[in-house]
Motif scaffolding. Structure first.
Motif, PDB file in Angstrom:
ATOM      1  N   MET A  58       0.835  -1.199   0.000  1.00  0.00           N
ATOM      2  CA  MET A  58       0.000   0.000   0.000  1.00  0.00           C
ATOM      3  C   MET A  58       0.871   1.250   0.000  1.00  0.00           C
ATOM      4  O   MET A  58       1.751   1.393   0.852  1.00  0.00           O
ATOM      5  CB  MET A  58      -0.914   0.006   1.219  1.00  0.00           C
ATOM      6  CG  MET A  58      -1.618   1.343   1.474  1.00  0.00           C
ATOM      7  SD  MET A  58      -2.773   1.788   0.157  1.00  0.00           S
ATOM      8  CE  MET A  58      -4.176   0.768   0.607  1.00  0.00           C
ATOM      9  N   ALA A  59       0.617   2.142  -0.967  1.00  0.00           N
ATOM     10  CA  ALA A  59       1.277   3.449  -0.994  1.00  0.00           C
ATOM     11  C   ALA A  59       0.202   4.510  -0.817  1.00  0.00           C
ATOM     12  O   ALA A  59      -0.724   4.589  -1.636  1.00  0.00           O
ATOM     13  CB  ALA A  59       2.024   3.646  -2.298  1.00  0.00           C
ATOM     14  N   ASP A  60       0.303   5.323   0.224  1.00  0.00           N
ATOM     15  CA  ASP A  60      -0.716   6.334   0.462  1.00  0.00           C
ATOM     16  C   ASP A  60      -0.069   7.632   0.932  1.00  0.00           C
ATOM     17  O   ASP A  60       1.109   7.682   1.285  1.00  0.00           O
ATOM     18  CB  ASP A  60      -1.748   5.842   1.491  1.00  0.00           C
ATOM     19  CG  ASP A  60      -1.177   5.649   2.882  1.00  0.00           C
ATOM     20  OD1 ASP A  60      -0.872   6.648   3.557  1.00  0.00           O
ATOM     21  OD2 ASP A  60      -1.024   4.483   3.309  1.00  0.00           O
ATOM     22  N   ALA A  76      -3.042  -6.633  -4.953  1.00  0.00           N
ATOM     23  CA  ALA A  76      -1.623  -6.954  -4.814  1.00  0.00           C
ATOM     24  C   ALA A  76      -0.844  -5.683  -4.484  1.00  0.00           C
ATOM     25  O   ALA A  76      -0.031  -5.656  -3.559  1.00  0.00           O
ATOM     26  CB  ALA A  76      -1.100  -7.601  -6.082  1.00  0.00           C
ATOM     27  N   VAL A  77      -1.091  -4.622  -5.250  1.00  0.00           N
ATOM     28  CA  VAL A  77      -0.445  -3.325  -5.021  1.00  0.00           C
ATOM     29  C   VAL A  77      -1.510  -2.249  -5.135  1.00  0.00           C
ATOM     30  O   VAL A  77      -2.335  -2.278  -6.051  1.00  0.00           O
ATOM     31  CB  VAL A  77       0.691  -3.071  -6.027  1.00  0.00           C
ATOM     32  CG1 VAL A  77       1.349  -1.721  -5.760  1.00  0.00           C
ATOM     33  CG2 VAL A  77       1.726  -4.186  -5.982  1.00  0.00           C
ATOM     34  N   MET A  78      -1.492  -1.275  -4.222  1.00  0.00           N
ATOM     35  CA  MET A  78      -2.483  -0.200  -4.226  1.00  0.00           C
ATOM     36  C   MET A  78      -1.790   1.137  -4.051  1.00  0.00           C
ATOM     37  O   MET A  78      -1.004   1.335  -3.125  1.00  0.00           O
ATOM     38  CB  MET A  78      -3.492  -0.409  -3.091  1.00  0.00           C
ATOM     39  CG  MET A  78      -4.662   0.552  -3.125  1.00  0.00           C
ATOM     40  SD  MET A  78      -5.823   0.137  -4.446  1.00  0.00           S
ATOM     41  CE  MET A  78      -6.935   1.543  -4.397  1.00  0.00           C
ATOM     42  N   PHE A  79      -2.090   2.075  -4.972  1.00  0.00           N
ATOM     43  CA  PHE A  79      -1.617   3.457  -4.874  1.00  0.00           C
ATOM     44  C   PHE A  79      -2.824   4.351  -4.630  1.00  0.00           C
ATOM     45  O   PHE A  79      -3.783   4.326  -5.417  1.00  0.00           O
ATOM     46  CB  PHE A  79      -0.931   3.897  -6.163  1.00  0.00           C
ATOM     47  CG  PHE A  79       0.438   3.325  -6.392  1.00  0.00           C
ATOM     48  CD1 PHE A  79       1.575   4.046  -6.052  1.00  0.00           C
ATOM     49  CD2 PHE A  79       0.602   2.069  -6.958  1.00  0.00           C
ATOM     50  CE1 PHE A  79       2.842   3.541  -6.276  1.00  0.00           C
ATOM     51  CE2 PHE A  79       1.861   1.546  -7.187  1.00  0.00           C
ATOM     52  CZ  PHE A  79       2.993   2.280  -6.847  1.00  0.00           C
ATOM     53  N   ILE A  80      -2.792   5.168  -3.581  1.00  0.00           N
ATOM     54  CA  ILE A  80      -3.881   6.090  -3.309  1.00  0.00           C
ATOM     55  C   ILE A  80      -3.314   7.419  -2.841  1.00  0.00           C
ATOM     56  O   ILE A  80      -2.118   7.562  -2.589  1.00  0.00           O
ATOM     57  CB  ILE A  80      -4.871   5.532  -2.254  1.00  0.00           C
ATOM     58  CG1 ILE A  80      -4.176   5.357  -0.902  1.00  0.00           C
ATOM     59  CG2 ILE A  80      -5.470   4.220  -2.714  1.00  0.00           C
ATOM     60  CD1 ILE A  80      -5.122   4.961   0.225  1.00  0.00           C
ATOM     61  N   GLU A  81      -4.179   8.419  -2.723  1.00  0.00           N
ATOM     62  CA  GLU A  81      -3.880   9.717  -2.098  1.00  0.00           C
ATOM     63  C   GLU A  81      -2.616  10.351  -2.655  1.00  0.00           C
ATOM     64  O   GLU A  81      -1.664  10.661  -1.941  1.00  0.00           O
ATOM     65  CB  GLU A  81      -3.776   9.545  -0.575  1.00  0.00           C
ATOM     66  CG  GLU A  81      -5.078   9.082   0.051  1.00  0.00           C
ATOM     67  CD  GLU A  81      -4.934   8.752   1.525  1.00  0.00           C
ATOM     68  OE1 GLU A  81      -3.824   8.943   2.061  1.00  0.00           O
ATOM     69  OE2 GLU A  81      -5.915   8.294   2.123  1.00  0.00           O
ATOM     70  N   SER A 110      -7.816   8.019  -6.004  1.00  0.00           N
ATOM     71  CA  SER A 110      -7.703   9.318  -5.324  1.00  0.00           C
ATOM     72  C   SER A 110      -6.426  10.074  -5.686  1.00  0.00           C
ATOM     73  O   SER A 110      -5.629  10.439  -4.822  1.00  0.00           O
ATOM     74  CB  SER A 110      -7.804   9.144  -3.806  1.00  0.00           C
ATOM     75  OG  SER A 110      -6.879   8.211  -3.316  1.00  0.00           O
ATOM     76  N   GLY A 111      -6.249  10.315  -6.983  1.00  0.00           N
ATOM     77  CA  GLY A 111      -5.172  11.179  -7.442  1.00  0.00           C
ATOM     78  C   GLY A 111      -3.813  10.532  -7.557  1.00  0.00           C
ATOM     79  O   GLY A 111      -2.847  11.202  -7.924  1.00  0.00           O
ATOM     80  N   ALA A 112      -3.683   9.263  -7.271  1.00  0.00           N
ATOM     81  CA  ALA A 112      -2.388   8.587  -7.422  1.00  0.00           C
ATOM     82  C   ALA A 112      -2.051   8.437  -8.906  1.00  0.00           C
ATOM     83  O   ALA A 112      -2.931   8.369  -9.759  1.00  0.00           O
ATOM     84  CB  ALA A 112      -2.421   7.225  -6.748  1.00  0.00           C
TER      85      ALA A 112
END
Length: 597
Positions: free
Chosen positions: A204-206, A225-230, A252-254
């Motif tokens: 998770m990248a936030d 598996a992989v999540m990019f947010i904010e 959300s803008g990632a």
């Protein structure tokens, strides 16, 4: 000069009975110290200051440091720990307050707490070590992790937060209750890592995180598996994902860049971009996705280049006010539609190839729903290559459709513009417009249709110029019902069927054909007279009715035919019959309960 201290639980010559006493002796001399610890169980909390190395003398797990409560190792300075098993409860097992800390061939178990806490401005290196049950936390710290295992964390296995910078190589994360790795407002690099069995996103990248992944594998995870947010960013290369709910998610803008990655057997989606997320996906592959291979929804706007979609249900779906730009995409062997654009979404497809899918492009929605296809080839479809409905608007440029049921279809109030396109070997037809749709075509070629080349029906309007319809079995062009339009400089060739069959509402300008041109104007149907009884006090008429007599609320109706009385002759004249008076019909009503109108 490094001074050596020995610790033995049962004492011995020049040996300290516990680790704390050796640490106190080393602190008094104010110099580098090496403390060698014999196998045993040491129930003590260690406070390490200065330049100190703690080394276990036995095999793995033979030196156990486990106090009843509190922190096991409190480090500040230049500290190295090798070959120990550190076990803590309800607290930070290892707490690095400052300086540098290195753990080598060490195992840390945190029951209800944190395995390692690297605080701001500290530098922590973890090598060939194992961390169980608790999370490893870098908060504003720097760190390097190599060949480590993170198992069964009750939280995030590794958290990199508050501006920390951590590089992780050749490590394994499994069984985390939340994330395997979480990067929040920080920077992290994962190289050659494996993640499995996490309950939420494996990585998770936030919060404006910077995440780089290279050569990693993720499998058997319950979410992404992989999540990019904010507004997070990053570069993902060579990622291999299998058996995840979603291969990679962006929201959300990632805006990450993902290259040379494979997403296989994802239960829902392979690539999922939503809620104003973006992202660039290059040379990736999605295999056998359960629902949608590449999904853009709710304001998502991905850029997809050179990707391949194989197997699964839907190939590319852009829905719910989303966008997408797709170049060099190959979609093949699906069980559902290859390309879908719905509900005020906008999509551009360039240099795309669709093979062996039931349907090619499906577009539906209001006037804000648009799709543009350029240099696209669609082959081996069971239904239609392109289907447009609602009020959607679609433009096709250099699109070819081969070997399917129907080439291009537009209906309801939608609009389809066709430029330099061709349709061949279809079973139902080349192009059709129905409802109140509008079809505009320039340089359209339809070859080998087993039915019609071009059809306008219902109230559709068809404007076709500089087009060719070759060897269509039933008719090159056909218009029926109230459909209209014009054909300008078109040709119909072949040895079978009709050239043009129309309804008189079509302008034929410079039509070239040797086949029959038939105008068939349908005869108006007689108005229907319908009497509907709704159990009112009388009958209900839906049209004018003449020459009838009616009665209701009567128990008995008698109809008699009465001969007219013979005409009386005037003396000296011949009796003359009155026209229409030779016979009359009178309906006599025995009205018992009602009235005759």
């Amino acid at each position: 000069m490094v001074r050596k201290y020995v610790v033995a639980p049962h004492g011995g010559r020049r040996a300290h009975p516990d680790i704390s006493s050796a640490l106190r002796a080393a602190a008094e001399r104010h110099g580098p110290a090496l403390i060698e610890i014999a196998p045993g169980h040491y129930e003590e909390s260690l406070t390490v200051r200065g330049e100190v190395e703690l080394t276990g003398l036995g095999g793995p797990g033979s030196v156990v440091v486990s106090p009843p409560r509190g922190t096991v190792l409190d480090a500040f300075g230049t500290v190295r720990v090798r070959g120990l098993l550190l076990v803590g409860r309800e607290a930070d097992v290892v707490d690095c307050l400052g300086g540098s800390l290195t753990l080598e061939h060490t195992e840390v178990r945190a029951h209800g707490g944190v395995c390692v806490h690297a605080r701001r401005a500290s530098l922590v290196t973890l090598t060939d070590s194992v961390f169980r049950y608790g999370r490893t936390l870098f908060a504003g710290a720097g760190g390097t992790i190599e060949r480590c295992g993170f198992h069964d964390a009750a939280d995030n296995a590794l958290a990199v937060i508050e501006g920390a910078r951590v590089s992780v190589r050749d490590s394994r994360f499994e069984g985390s209750r939340i994330h395997g790795v979480r990067v929040s407002d920080a920077w992290a690099e994962l190289v050659g890592c494996a993640l499995t069995g996490t309950e939420k996103a494996a990585v998770m990248a936030d919060t404006r995180a910077e995440l780089t992944m290279s050569g990693c594998r993720v499998d058997s995870v319950h979410a992404e598996a992989v999540m990019f947010i904010e507004q997070s960013r990053g570069l993902v290369r060579g990622l291999r994902v299998s058996d995840a709910e979603h291969g990679i998610g962006v929201a959300s803008g990632a805006d990450p860049v993902v290259r040379d990655s494979v997403f296989a057997d994802c239960r829902d989606t392979g690539i999922n971009v939503q809620t104003t997320g973006r992202g660039t996906f290059e040379d990736c592959e999605v295999v056998d996705a359960g629902s949608v291979s590449v999904f853009s929804t709710n304001g998502g706007a991905p850029r997809v280049n050179g990707c391949r979609v194989t197997g699964g249900n839907v190939g590319v779906a852009v829905v719910d006010k989303a966008r997408g730009h797709f170049t060099g995409v190959v979609v093949e062997d699906l069980s559902g539609v290859a390309l879908r654009v719905f509900d005020e979404s906008r999509a551009v497809f360039e240099q795309t190839r669709v093979e062996r899918c039931p349907a090619g492009l499906e577009v539906r929605g209001n006037g804000g729903t648009t799709a543009q296809l350029t240099d696209v080839r669609i082959t081996g479809f069971d239904l239609s290559a392109v289907a447009v409905t609602g009020e959607a608007r679609v433009t096709l440029t250099r699109v070819s459709a081969e070997h399917g049921l129907l080439g291009f279809g537009v209906g309801e109030e939608a609009s389809l513009r066709v430029q330099d396109c061709d349709v061949s070997a279809t079973r139902a037809g080349g192009a059709v417009a129905f409802g109140r749709a509008r079809l505009v075509a320039r340089n359209l070629t339809v070859t080998g249709s087993e039915a019609f080349g071009l059809c306008g029906t219902e109230s559709a309007y068809v404007d076709v110029a500089d087009s060719r319809f070759e060897d269509c079995a039933a008719a090159g062009v056909t218009f029926d019902e109230s459909g209209g339009g014009r054909l300008v400089n078109c040709s119909v060739t072949g040895a079978r069927g009709m050239g043009v069959q129309h309804n008189g509402r079509v302008d034929l300008v410079s039509l070239h054909t040797s086949l029959p041109v038939v105008e068939r104007v349908p005869e108006p149907a007689p108005p229907a007279v319908q009497v509907v009884n709704h159990h009112y006090h009388g009958p209900v008429f839906n049209a004018a009715v003449h020459g009838v007599q009616l009665a209701w609320n009567n128990d008995e109706v008698t109809q008699r035919i009465i001969e007219p009385a013979p005409a009386r002759a005037t003396p000296g004249t011949t009796p003359r019959a009155t026209p229409g008076a030779d016979r009359r019909t009178i309906q006599e009503l025995d009205d018992q309960n009602g009235a005759t109108p």
